[in-house]
Scaffold this motif. Structure first.
Motif, PDB file in Angstrom:
ATOM      1  N   VAL A 138       0.846  -1.186   0.000  1.00  0.00           N
ATOM      2  CA  VAL A 138       0.000   0.000   0.000  1.00  0.00           C
ATOM      3  C   VAL A 138       0.888   1.245   0.000  1.00  0.00           C
ATOM      4  O   VAL A 138       1.787   1.365   0.829  1.00  0.00           O
ATOM      5  CB  VAL A 138      -0.925   0.011   1.233  1.00  0.00           C
ATOM      6  CG1 VAL A 138      -1.749   1.296   1.281  1.00  0.00           C
ATOM      7  CG2 VAL A 138      -1.827  -1.211   1.223  1.00  0.00           C
ATOM      8  N   VAL A 142      -1.452   6.634   1.032  1.00  0.00           N
ATOM      9  CA  VAL A 142      -2.720   6.024   1.440  1.00  0.00           C
ATOM     10  C   VAL A 142      -2.738   5.823   2.951  1.00  0.00           C
ATOM     11  O   VAL A 142      -3.752   6.080   3.621  1.00  0.00           O
ATOM     12  CB  VAL A 142      -2.928   4.692   0.702  1.00  0.00           C
ATOM     13  CG1 VAL A 142      -4.202   4.005   1.189  1.00  0.00           C
ATOM     14  CG2 VAL A 142      -2.996   4.921  -0.800  1.00  0.00           C
ATOM     15  N   HIS A 143      -1.627   5.353   3.508  1.00  0.00           N
ATOM     16  CA  HIS A 143      -1.537   5.215   4.963  1.00  0.00           C
ATOM     17  C   HIS A 143      -1.764   6.568   5.640  1.00  0.00           C
ATOM     18  O   HIS A 143      -2.505   6.655   6.632  1.00  0.00           O
ATOM     19  CB  HIS A 143      -0.159   4.681   5.357  1.00  0.00           C
ATOM     20  CG  HIS A 143       0.060   3.243   5.024  1.00  0.00           C
ATOM     21  ND1 HIS A 143      -0.425   2.208   5.788  1.00  0.00           N
ATOM     22  CD2 HIS A 143       0.726   2.665   3.988  1.00  0.00           C
ATOM     23  CE1 HIS A 143      -0.075   1.058   5.257  1.00  0.00           C
ATOM     24  NE2 HIS A 143       0.628   1.314   4.164  1.00  0.00           N
TER      25      HIS A 143
END
Length: 325
Positions: A138, A142-143
């Protein structure tokens, strides 16, 4: 034979460091435009731009500028900022402590999460862990977006941005560290778990480990005496990789959360083509990575050459570790 091996490792690290400076310098040369063009008004004549480039020393051949910069780096002189005229070393001295605190906090969280994930894998006999590979894939933005939306937006537990001025210690307001540290730690822990899972599985399949488990020895005792010695060197190598990655990852995280560290300094320097600052900020994670790998290699050599070294201990991150370097 220890002396020649250590000397070879040190020389290799030094050669890689010089190669890193060449790559960093070449990358800054590929940036569109330069400080001379950006610092002149939009309607400036070609002569005005040429005079500004000459004043900043940008009219010299690239090879000459690289050698001058390399000589300065070796002497500890990182040059002066093209936009403010301050010594680059002073700019970093002001912001580096904040980045160091963030990297240390991220490393601590990464270690805890990785240990917990590997502990679950150990209790399951080496099975599972595919979620770590997916989580490692990911993208970091996005985190940052998910963590910010949940903990700052939905729950309101943490500040969405840091309001610390440059040079201020984040330890005075530790809550500003939480979101940046988690954003760095989650993918790092997933990456480390994916890499070390293979080494853990290999250790658990060794006959003496299988025998100890079948004889009913306590799981903590089997882990400490028979499994951890096989994870020591791979863990050091993964730690070295993550150290450079954590420092490099601060650029995005500090920009997203407004954290006043070297990463934010790098982004602002790129915007105005402040080449000396960009070069120093880009070189920092490479140096951290190379020093970490040197320490890991020295530890691996010491472990392999010790009289009591465990026979067959792997000295490299296994190829089936669930991820790629």
């Amino acid at each position: 034979m220890a002396g020649p091996v250590i000397l070879r490792l040190v020389v290799r690290t030094a050669a890689l460091a010089v190669a890193a400076t060449a790559v960093v310098f070449a990358a800054t040369e590929l940036l569109p435009g330069d400080a001379g063009q950006l610092r002149t008004p939009g309607r400036a004549s070609a002569e005005d731009i040429a005079r500004e480039r000459e004043r900043l020393g940008l009219d010299r051949p690239a090879a000459v500028r690289y050698l001058d910069w390399l000589y300065g780096v070796v002497r500890g002189d990182l040059g002066r900022s093209l936009s403010g005229g301050r010594p680059v070393a002073a700019l970093f001295a002001e912001r580096l402590p904040a980045t160091a605190v963030l990297a240390a906090a991220s490393a601590a969280v990464t270690a805890l999460l990785t240990a917990a994930a590997l502990g679950v894998t150990y209790l399951r006999g080496g099975r599972g862990g595919s979620a770590a590979t997916g989580l490692a894939a990911v993208p970091q933005p996005v985190h940052a977006a998910v963590l910010g939306a949940v903990f700052a937006g939905l729950l309101g537990w943490l500040p969405a941005v840091s309001l610390l001025p440059p040079g201020a210690s984040p330890l005075t307001e530790p809550e500003v560290l939480v979101l940046p540290a988690l954003t760095l730690a989650l993918p790092s822990a997933a990456f480390a778990t994916a890499l070390l899972r293979g080494a853990l599985g290999d250790a658990l399949r060794r006959p003496h480990v299988t025998d100890a488990r079948l004889r009913g020895l306590p799981a903590p005792l089997v882990l400490r005496r028979h499994v951890l010695p096989f994870l020591y060197v791979p863990a050091l190598q993964v730690t070295a990789l993550l150290a450079g990655g954590l420092v490099a990852g601060t650029a995005l995280v500090e920009t997203v959360f407004g954290y006043p560290g070297t990463g934010q300094l790098l982004v602002s320097a790129v915007a105005v083509r402040d080449v000396p600052v960009v070069q120093a900020a880009a070189l920092l994670p490479a140096v951290v990575l190379l020093l970490g790998m040197l320490l890991a290699d020295l530890a691996a050599h010491r472990t392999a050459s010790a009289p009591h070294a465990t026979r067959g201990t792997s000295t490299a991150v296994p190829q089936n570790a669930g991820g790629s370097l």
